[in-house]
Design an enzyme around this catalytic site. Structure first.
Site, short mmCIF file in Angstrom:
data_model
loop_
_atom_site.label_atom_id
_atom_site.label_comp_id
_atom_site.label_asym_id
_atom_site.label_seq_id
_atom_site.Cartn_x
_atom_site.Cartn_y
_atom_site.Cartn_z
N ALA A 128 56.32 94.93 16.00
CA ALA A 128 55.34 93.94 15.54
C ALA A 128 55.74 93.49 14.15
O ALA A 128 56.40 94.22 13.40
CB ALA A 128 53.94 94.55 15.53
N SER A 129 55.30 92.26 13.81
CA SER A 129 55.64 91.71 12.50
C SER A 129 54.42 91.00 11.92
O SER A 129 53.77 90.22 12.62
CB SER A 129 56.80 90.72 12.63
OG SER A 129 57.13 90.16 11.39
N ALA A 130 54.11 91.30 10.66
CA ALA A 130 52.96 90.70 9.99
C ALA A 130 53.38 90.14 8.64
O ALA A 130 54.56 90.16 8.29
CB ALA A 130 51.85 91.74 9.83
N GLN A 134 56.58 94.88 8.67
CA GLN A 134 56.81 94.92 10.11
C GLN A 134 57.09 96.36 10.53
O GLN A 134 57.41 97.22 9.71
CB GLN A 134 57.93 93.98 10.53
CG GLN A 134 59.33 94.32 10.09
CD GLN A 134 60.32 93.24 10.52
OE1 GLN A 134 60.00 92.05 10.57
NE2 GLN A 134 61.55 93.64 10.80
N ASP A 284 39.13 98.06 8.21
CA ASP A 284 39.82 96.95 8.89
C ASP A 284 39.81 97.22 10.39
O ASP A 284 40.84 97.13 11.07
CB ASP A 284 41.25 96.83 8.35
CG ASP A 284 41.88 95.49 8.69
OD1 ASP A 284 41.14 94.55 9.06
OD2 ASP A 284 43.12 95.37 8.60
#
Length: 552
Positions: A128-130, A134, A284
């Site tokens: 996943a990449s944010a 990542q 969160d």
């Protein structure tokens, strides 16, 4: 120059999405309109969108840092209108990944050893990449599967530049927007800067995960992955790899035979326990960060898996107590108590009339109580209460606002899992049990026992400290007596001076009057050639002047 180009691009995007309407009547809006001829014509599709959706699309176009800005802004419901806040919640923090080879270099620099010596296997293709980091899959040499979270290269400078620009924009809005005192743009940017600074330290995130794991290690309700500290640094975080189902994937949960009703109740219990027992809650907690354990053995007794520990919340003991009491007052429909608690907590100034607050609380809560219990949102009631209380100069710590947003997320996840979830029935006994335990004599004795070493350390000094304090009180009283005598003497001196001034003024006036009467030769009695009234006035005036001079 780079900042200027960035500012121009932001202005262009704002105009394309008609965000100049959010700045109506301000100098900033007039400057933006000057640039309109240089911006392509706005499509009818964009014009028809709500302002919240237009803002969300604009932030997505501006890039990952502004996406993060929007996500953080969505948590501050006290600072943004509800329609905008609801839309910003939907922002997706997904961006293009950076090169796996770059990730290897960052890991080697952070850990001080090669990837090969740290891991038996490292997958250069990210899971996943944010916007900030990542995640890569890896295997340790002891065959444990892990995930490695890596900060983006040069992300600190990108964030620093964008924050500086946001601060400038906030200052501009604060000086030009008519509702700047309500929007408080610089406060928003400061909150964003603090949150991003915390997310840039992965070692801190690891510490958060470690603390949360310790609280829930023996629980069947939620699982927190283990932190691999030997493979963790400020820019790299290594965690035990988890397998699960996102909590919003209802179809997959049903296909796996998960008991969603049991799961939804557990989610509510976990949240209230984190807030009121541990005072350390996952702030969160959206569906992407809350998974469900996919182990087939846990179908009838499912548990959550917590992910992403960058944002955690804690309340002061005072806020914790007053928030719990507020919830109990809401449960009992005790509006007077709700009003009193808002004032006692210091959230609202003391001068506000309790009766007014009570009426406001009643007007907020009563419409909710006409609904079926399964349709009542405690987060919504709390949010409405805080919103109404803003009319009375409500002051809340950011952590309380963060908790409110988290409660909204948790209730959303719970209702998604079980639309018939009765949050009140689940939350009330949990809250009552925690409060009974927290404020029980046993807990008080436990706290006393915890502080006993500190008490015993300072006990020998207690008599001396008491004696010193008493001496200070006596000396202070003596000093006050001296000051009082001096003040009285000064007051008497001033009174005497005042009398002398009055005598001097009266004496001078009478002497002037005597001279005038003598010169006019008025009709009446004379003593020789001197009018009697002139003589009397002169004598009294001379006596008054002599009195003023003699007293001095």
């Amino acid at each position: 120059m780079k900042a200027l180009f960035r500012a121009c691009r932001i202005g262009k995007v704002m105009l394309r999405y008609r965000l100049d309407t959010l700045l109506d009547g301000t100098a900033a809006e007039r400057w933006l309109r000057l640039a309109k001829p240089f911006v392509p014509r706005i499509s009818a599709e964009i014009v028809e969108q709500s302002r919240g959706r237009r803002l969300r699309l604009a932030l997505q176009e501006l890039g990952p840092i502004f996406v993060k800005f929007g996500q953080i802004l969505s948590t501050r419901r006290d600072l943004v209108p509800q329609d905008i806040g609801d839309e910003l919640v939907m922002l997706q923090d997904r961006v293009e990944p950076f090169e796996g080879q770059t990730a290897r270099i960052i890991i080697e620099t952070a850990l001080g050893k090669s990837v090969e010596s740290a891991f038996a296997h490292f997958d250069t293709v990210p899971l996943a990449s944010a916007s900030i980091s990542q995640v890569h899959a890896a295997t340790l040499h002891d065959r444990r599967e892990v995930v490695v979270k890596v900060l983006r290269p040069d992300i600190e400078h990108q964030i620093s530049d964008d924050i500086a620009l946001l601060k400038s924009l906030a200052t501009l809005v604060e000086h030009t927007h008519p509702n700047a005192d309500k929007i408080r743009p610089r406060e928003i940017v400061a909150e964003i800067e603090t949150t991003l600074a915390a997310e840039l330290d992965l070692q801190r995130e690891g510490a958060n995960a470690s603390v949360l794991r310790r609280f829930w290690e023996a629980s069947d309700d939620i699982y927190v992955p283990e932190v691999i500290w030997s493979h963790t640094a400020e820019r790299v975080l290594t965690l035990e790899r988890m397998y699960g189902i996102p909590s919003d994937d209802i179809a997959l949960l049903d296909a796996s035979g998960i008991d969603r009703k049991a799961l939804s109740s557990k989610g509510i219990r976990v949240f209230y326990t984190q807030v009121f027992r541990d005072n350390f809650f996952h702030a969160d907690a959206h569906s992407g960060n809350i998974w469900v354990d996919s182990d087939p053995a846990r179908k009838s007794n499912p548990r959550f898996i917590a992910l992403d520990f960058g944002i955690m919340g804690q309340l002061s003991q005072k806020d914790q107590y007053y928030l719990a009491e507020n919830f109990m007052a809401i449960f009992h429909k005790d509006y007077r108590r709700i009003a009193e608690l808002h004032v006692e907590a210091g959230w609202i100034p003391q001068h506000v009339r309790i009766e007014e607050l009570e009426a406001a609380a009643r007007s907020v809560c009563e419409p909710y109580f006409t609904r079926p219990l399964s349709q009542i949102s405690l987060a919504e009631v709390l949010m409405k209460l805080f919103h109404v209380a803003r009319r009375y100069q409500l002051t809340l710590q950011p952590q309380l606002i963060l908790l409110q947003k988290t409660l909204l997320n948790i209730e959303g996840v719970g209702r998604q899992l079980d639309p018939e979830l009765d949050i009140w029935v689940v939350a009330r006994p949990v809250l009552e049990r925690i409060l009974r335990a927290r404020y029980s004599p046993r807990h008080a004795l436990k706290e006393l026992n915890k502080r006993l070493p500190e008490i015993m350390t300072h006990a020998p000094d207690t008599p001396r400290l008491i004696h010193t304090w008493l001496v200070q009180q006596v000396e202070s009283r003596k000093q006050n007596d001296v000051y009082l005598q001096q003040i009285r003497a000064l007051a008497m001196t001033l009174q005497g001076l005042q009398r002398r001034v009055v005598n001097a003024i009266v004496g001078s006036g009478l002497l002037v009057a005597a001279a005038v009467l003598y010169g006019l030769h008025p009709d009446g009695l004379y003593l020789g050639t001197i009018p009697v009234w002139s003589l009397i006035s002169g004598c009294v005036g001379a006596l008054a002047l002599f009195s003023a001079w003699w007293r001095s």
